[in-house]
Design a protein around this motif. Structure first.
Motif, PDB file in Angstrom:
ATOM      1  N   LEU A 172      35.836 161.287 114.584  1.00  0.00           N
ATOM      2  CA  LEU A 172      35.410 162.185 115.509  1.00  0.00           C
ATOM      3  C   LEU A 172      34.893 163.508 115.126  1.00  0.00           C
ATOM      4  CD1 LEU A 172      37.741 161.643 118.542  1.00  0.00           C
ATOM      5  CD2 LEU A 172      35.488 160.886 118.787  1.00  0.00           C
ATOM      6  N   SER A 173      35.698 164.142 114.127  1.00  0.00           N
ATOM      7  CA  SER A 173      35.003 165.339 113.719  1.00  0.00           C
ATOM      8  C   SER A 173      33.869 165.014 112.874  1.00  0.00           C
ATOM      9  CB  SER A 173      36.225 166.190 112.830  1.00  0.00           C
ATOM     10  OG  SER A 173      36.311 165.264 111.776  1.00  0.00           O
ATOM     11  N   LYS A 174      33.744 163.887 112.156  1.00  0.00           N
ATOM     12  CA  LYS A 174      32.566 163.810 111.283  1.00  0.00           C
ATOM     13  C   LYS A 174      31.361 163.222 112.227  1.00  0.00           C
ATOM     14  CE  LYS A 174      34.927 161.648 107.511  1.00  0.00           C
ATOM     15  NZ  LYS A 174      35.163 160.151 106.576  1.00  0.00           N
ATOM     16  N   MET A 175      31.433 162.812 113.302  1.00  0.00           N
ATOM     17  CA  MET A 175      30.495 162.439 114.158  1.00  0.00           C
ATOM     18  C   MET A 175      29.885 164.069 114.728  1.00  0.00           C
ATOM     19  SD  MET A 175      31.860 159.256 116.156  1.00  0.00           S
ATOM     20  CE  MET A 175      30.832 159.410 117.472  1.00  0.00           C
ATOM     21  N   GLU A 176      31.051 164.990 115.121  1.00  0.00           N
ATOM     22  CA  GLU A 176      30.669 166.250 115.795  1.00  0.00           C
ATOM     23  C   GLU A 176      29.573 167.046 114.716  1.00  0.00           C
ATOM     24  OE1 GLU A 176      30.865 167.634 118.885  1.00  0.00           O
ATOM     25  OE2 GLU A 176      31.320 165.294 119.352  1.00  0.00           O
ATOM     26  N   MET A 177      30.215 166.662 113.484  1.00  0.00           N
ATOM     27  CA  MET A 177      29.629 167.505 112.254  1.00  0.00           C
ATOM     28  C   MET A 177      28.310 167.009 112.048  1.00  0.00           C
ATOM     29  SD  MET A 177      31.597 169.923 111.087  1.00  0.00           S
ATOM     30  CE  MET A 177      30.506 170.410 109.604  1.00  0.00           C
ATOM     31  N   LYS A 179      26.406 165.728 114.663  1.00  0.00           N
ATOM     32  CA  LYS A 179      25.641 166.254 115.823  1.00  0.00           C
ATOM     33  C   LYS A 179      24.888 167.688 115.520  1.00  0.00           C
ATOM     34  CE  LYS A 179      27.886 163.497 119.086  1.00  0.00           C
ATOM     35  NZ  LYS A 179      28.588 163.485 120.525  1.00  0.00           N
ATOM     36  N   ILE A 180      26.236 168.435 114.993  1.00  0.00           N
ATOM     37  CA  ILE A 180      25.703 169.791 114.631  1.00  0.00           C
ATOM     38  C   ILE A 180      24.694 169.831 113.570  1.00  0.00           C
ATOM     39  CG2 ILE A 180      26.825 172.028 113.704  1.00  0.00           C
ATOM     40  CD1 ILE A 180      29.585 171.249 115.102  1.00  0.00           C
ATOM     41  N   ARG A 181      24.655 169.310 112.683  1.00  0.00           N
ATOM     42  CA  ARG A 181      23.837 169.299 111.569  1.00  0.00           C
ATOM     43  C   ARG A 181      22.563 169.035 112.102  1.00  0.00           C
ATOM     44  NH1 ARG A 181      26.938 166.381 106.633  1.00  0.00           N
ATOM     45  NH2 ARG A 181      28.301 168.135 106.061  1.00  0.00           N
ATOM     46  N   ASN A 182      22.301 167.889 113.038  1.00  0.00           N
ATOM     47  CA  ASN A 182      21.015 167.282 113.548  1.00  0.00           C
ATOM     48  C   ASN A 182      20.551 168.397 114.341  1.00  0.00           C
ATOM     49  OD1 ASN A 182      21.171 164.938 112.073  1.00  0.00           O
ATOM     50  ND2 ASN A 182      22.219 163.745 113.376  1.00  0.00           N
ATOM     51  N   CYS A 183      21.409 169.191 115.000  1.00  0.00           N
ATOM     52  CA  CYS A 183      20.690 170.377 116.003  1.00  0.00           C
ATOM     53  C   CYS A 183      20.335 171.346 115.408  1.00  0.00           C
ATOM     54  CB  CYS A 183      22.137 170.607 116.859  1.00  0.00           C
ATOM     55  SG  CYS A 183      22.368 169.516 118.209  1.00  0.00           S
ATOM     56  N   ILE A 184      20.562 171.559 114.063  1.00  0.00           N
ATOM     57  CA  ILE A 184      20.286 172.866 113.446  1.00  0.00           C
ATOM     58  C   ILE A 184      18.780 172.790 112.888  1.00  0.00           C
ATOM     59  CG2 ILE A 184      20.577 174.436 111.216  1.00  0.00           C
ATOM     60  CD1 ILE A 184      23.488 173.620 111.827  1.00  0.00           C
TER      61      ILE A 184
END
Length: 184
Positions: A172-177, A179-184
């Motif tokens: 889950l934390s990898k998925m969140e990371m 998502k964060i990278r894709n938003c930047i």
């Protein structure tokens, strides 16, 4: 295992089941002994090796016949004579499945990081009462699961281990990371 071998295994197992008759409980214990014997030693490799003569294979079985009933020895001899020795473990395991089925039993394996106390095992087995089976438990200690337990029965797995929980958190934390990278 291919379909032909699966049919052979089932046929041989059913034959042993029917031949056992009123001695089913005794034959069951002998089969459990044999499976343990085959798995702990190189005997099965010897019995299933194509270069070992039938005579030598029979001698190997006869060397332990004092632990086996006459019907089981005869059954094994027929299996060997029919060149089915490589299927013997599968046949014996299938036989045990037929016995368990006939006695409405379900064999479960509980894996835990440390030895479970009887009350803990009882709670786990009672939670499986909805299956309507007599539950037979084997317990395995595996420190790699860190905590909790894993229950296996048939093709089902109930994984309540700390390791799987932590693995899911990491995923889950990898998925969140991502998502964060894709938003930047």
């Amino acid at each position: 295992m291919n379909m032909k071998n699966n049919n052979l295994v089932s046929s041989y197992a059913r034959a042993l089941f029917h031949v056992s008759g009123s001695r089913l409980g005794i034959i069951r214990k002998e089969v459990e002994f044999l499976l343990a014997f085959f798995k702990d030693q190189d005997v099965f490799v010897y019995l299933s090796h194509p270069m070992v003569s039938l005579l030598h294979k029979k001698e190997a079985i006869l060397s332990i016949k004092e632990n086996l009933s006459e019907n089981l020895v005869k059954f094994i001899m027929v299996t060997l004579a029919n060149k089915r020795s490589r299927l013997l473990i599968l046949i014996l395991e299938k036989f045990l499945n037929l016995v368990r089925e006939s006695e409405n039993e379900l064999e479960i394996t509980i894996k835990s990081a440390e030895i479970l106390k009887k009350p803990d095992i009882k709670i786990i087995t009672e939670s499986l009462n909805f299956l309507g089976k007599i539950i037979k438990v084997s317990h395995v200690v595996d420190p790699s699961i860190l905590g909790g337990f894993v229950v296996r029965y048939g093709f089902n797995v109930i994984d309540a281990s700390l390791k799987s929980y932590l693995d899911r958190l990491v995923d889950l934390s990898k998925m969140e990371m991502l998502k964060i990278r894709n938003c930047i």
